[in-house]
Design a protein around this motif. Structure first.
Motif, PDB file in Angstrom:
ATOM      1  N   HIS A  24     -48.528  85.791  -2.915  1.00 16.65           N
ATOM      2  CA  HIS A  24     -49.210  84.924  -1.942  1.00 16.65           C
ATOM      3  C   HIS A  24     -49.572  83.623  -2.630  1.00 16.65           C
ATOM      4  O   HIS A  24     -50.115  83.640  -3.726  1.00 16.65           O
ATOM      5  N   ALA A  25     -49.288  82.522  -1.975  1.00 14.92           N
ATOM      6  CA  ALA A  25     -49.624  81.227  -2.572  1.00 14.92           C
ATOM      7  C   ALA A  25     -51.123  80.961  -2.398  1.00 14.92           C
ATOM      8  O   ALA A  25     -51.703  81.321  -1.388  1.00 14.92           O
ATOM      9  N   HIS A  26     -51.734  80.367  -3.430  1.00 16.01           N
ATOM     10  CA  HIS A  26     -53.154  79.991  -3.348  1.00 16.01           C
ATOM     11  C   HIS A  26     -53.267  78.489  -3.606  1.00 16.01           C
ATOM     12  O   HIS A  26     -54.002  78.054  -4.482  1.00 16.01           O
ATOM     13  N   GLY A  27     -52.457  77.714  -2.890  1.00 16.72           N
ATOM     14  CA  GLY A  27     -52.516  76.264  -3.115  1.00 16.72           C
ATOM     15  C   GLY A  27     -51.127  75.741  -3.464  1.00 16.72           C
ATOM     16  O   GLY A  27     -50.168  76.510  -3.458  1.00 16.72           O
ATOM     17  N   PRO A  28     -50.991  74.432  -3.773  1.00 15.44           N
ATOM     18  CA  PRO A  28     -49.666  73.829  -3.974  1.00 15.44           C
ATOM     19  C   PRO A  28     -49.028  74.136  -5.329  1.00 15.44           C
ATOM     20  O   PRO A  28     -47.904  73.698  -5.581  1.00 15.44           O
ATOM     21  N   SER A  29     -49.725  74.880  -6.180  1.00 17.10           N
ATOM     22  CA  SER A  29     -49.182  75.175  -7.504  1.00 17.10           C
ATOM     23  C   SER A  29     -49.341  76.667  -7.802  1.00 17.10           C
ATOM     24  O   SER A  29     -50.308  77.286  -7.349  1.00 17.10           O
ATOM     25  N   ALA A  30     -48.377  77.252  -8.509  1.00 18.75           N
ATOM     26  CA  ALA A  30     -48.468  78.682  -8.814  1.00 18.75           C
ATOM     27  C   ALA A  30     -47.911  78.978 -10.203  1.00 18.75           C
ATOM     28  O   ALA A  30     -46.910  78.382 -10.624  1.00 18.75           O
ATOM     29  N   PHE A  31     -48.606  79.865 -10.933  1.00 16.13           N
ATOM     30  CA  PHE A  31     -48.088  80.354 -12.203  1.00 16.13           C
ATOM     31  C   PHE A  31     -47.075  81.459 -11.904  1.00 16.13           C
ATOM     32  O   PHE A  31     -47.305  82.299 -11.039  1.00 16.13           O
ATOM     33  N   LEU A  32     -45.968  81.434 -12.659  1.00 10.19           N
ATOM     34  CA  LEU A  32     -44.961  82.495 -12.502  1.00 10.19           C
ATOM     35  C   LEU A  32     -44.734  83.088 -13.887  1.00 10.19           C
ATOM     36  O   LEU A  32     -44.205  82.432 -14.782  1.00 10.19           O
TER      37      LEU A  32
END
Ligand code: SF4
Length: 467
Positions: free
Chosen positions: A150-158
């Protein structure tokens, strides 16, 4: 019995990715995430066990939740602190009902059911039969398993891998996380697609050593292939950022790939830890000749490259001359972003038994000196950007406090006219959570990019106007 859960995450970006995984396996098992602990039936603290300071912070977080805990709530501690100290943590925070270590979070739903049926327990020693999988497979699955993100904003750690095979003498992570295991490439790409489909603009690749991606498959340069595929196969991906690179593993192919794809930001986080040859040897870290050549190659390939690194001061035996060599290197290399940590004596690491250990006062003085030097460098670098136009990913809006030079935590008073409204964002030179921000006049759409002309600079942040 309702199934609301709340997760508090401590520590690094990899822990943030693990917390996303915990949330995903719980939602898949019918649980629902809530924003506040008071509304939760299950409170989970995903702890950090890396350094003394982070351990204290994790214990404090558990104590705080323990104080508000109601009789019908569960408090569970997960993560690296548990991998290191297991049920000892419960002796320090008796309100904790159960502990489960960093590599087993995939079994969280079962563990919660178990605690509800049997009362408090130590998940670490739960047998394979209960966990449903042999221990090592469980650990492996927590890395390779693919979960709907689930995205929590415009940036995501992968997180593309877990564990580490490097021999750094000060580091306890290999003992906590085990050997290096890469996440299958198809799953990484699928996860990136899912996130971008939900509006994520920036993917930040993290691991203990991202540059060792695929080494456990006896292949080299797989990270470059992964980044090329992410750029060509994930439609809508605007920024791809690489963090936690290992100095000895940055190859010419990786540099060429970073320079070739417009989505790959010209930014690299590459912890170097020190710059004196003898200290690097005692740390069992790559030598300075390799590092210098790599930095030259990176900068030649990307003229606007922003480099982030971290150094440890006060490593056992560090003399004033060795520390001066580090200061000279910081001055010579002019990194964009530098984190300086005092050496932390970690039980079970080779460095913990090295002599002489450097006193706390000397470590603190050296950290201060290095940070003051870097502040000057960072200010000059930021000042050189005044007048430039940068793409800024807007992550929030707020209000600039009256006569504030600059403020990160702009407040938003809904009553107030948007007289002093600002937007907070990051340029390609800023990684989430660790680097500076760009404060932009006016309220701009959150989650979108804006073209910003830089008007002012401070040590860490920039101020600009939207074009
Ligand atoms: S590469 Fe990083 S995580 Fe691995 S042992 Fe060294 S410091 Fe620790």
């Amino acid at each position: 019995m309702s199934n609301h859960f709340f997760i508090q995450t401590l520590g690094c970006a990899k822990n943030t990715a693990d917390s996303d995984g915990i949330g995903a396996v719980l939602e898949r098992a019918g649980f629902q995430g809530v924003e506040t602990p008071e509304d939760a039936d299950v409170m989970i603290v995903n702890t950090c066990g890396f350094l003394q300071a982070s351990r204290e912070e994790s214990l404090e977080a558990m104590r705080a939740l323990g104080q508000i805990k109601q009789p019908d709530q569960l408090l569970i501690a997960a993560g690296c602190l548990i991998s290191r100290y297991g049920e000892n943590v419960k002796r320090q925070v008796p309100k904790v009902d159960g502990v489960i270590d960093a590599g087993k979070w995939i079994a969280m739903p079962r563990f919660i059911r178990y605690l509800r049926e049997h009362g408090n327990h130590d998940g670490n020693w739960l047998d394979e039969a209960f966990l449903g999988l042999p221990r090592e497979q469980l650990h492996a699955r927590s890395v390779i398993e693919h979960f709907p993100r689930h995205a929590h904003g415009p940036s995501a750690f992968l997180k593309i891998a877990d564990g580490c095979d490097r021999p750094c003498t000060f580091c306890i992570i290999p003992a906590i996380k085990g050997t290096h295991r890469s996440k299958p490439m198809e799953d990484v790409i699928a996860e990136a697609r899912e996130l971008v489909a939900q509006g994520v603009q920036e993917i930040v690749l993290v691991a203990q050593d991202t540059t060792a991606y695929g080494w456990d498959w006896n292949q080299r340069d797989v990270l470059a292939t992964l980044m090329e595929r992410l750029c060509s196969e994930v439609e809508g991906l605007r920024w791809l950022r690489l963090m936690y690179a290992y100095p000895g593993h940055v190859t010419p192919r990786l540099i060429e790939t970073m320079a070739r794809y417009p989505q790959i930001v010209h930014y690299l986080d590459i912890p170097l830890q020190h710059a004196d040859a003898q200290v690097l040897q005692r740390m069992k870290r790559p030598n300075l000749v390799t590092t210098r050549r790599m930095l030259e190659d990176l900068r030649a390939a990307m003229l606007d490259l922003a480099l982030r690194t971290t150094f440890i001061v006060g490593f056992p035996g560090e003399t004033e001359d060795e520390f001066d060599a580090l200061l000279e290197f910081i001055e010579e290399q002019e990194f964009d972003r530098v984190g300086v940590f005092e050496y932390s004596r970690e039980e079970g690491t080779p460095a913990a038994t090295m002599q002489p250990q450097v006193s706390r006062q000397v470590r603190a003085r050296r950290r201060h000196e290095a940070m003051v030097l870097q502040q000057k460098i960072s200010l000059n670098k930021n000042r050189a950007l005044v007048g430039r136009t940068l793409d800024v990913l807007v992550e929030g809006v707020g209000e600039l406090a009256p006569n504030a030079q600059h403020t990160r935590n702009a407040r938003r008073d809904p009553e107030l006219e948007c007289g002093n409204c600002v937007s907070i964002g990051r340029s390609y030179r800023d990684a989430p959570e660790v680097d500076g921000v760009v404060i932009v006049q006016n309220e701009l759409p959150v989650g979108k990019f804006a073209r910003v002309k830089i008007a002012q600079a401070s040590e860490y942040d920039l101020l600009g106007e939207p074009l």
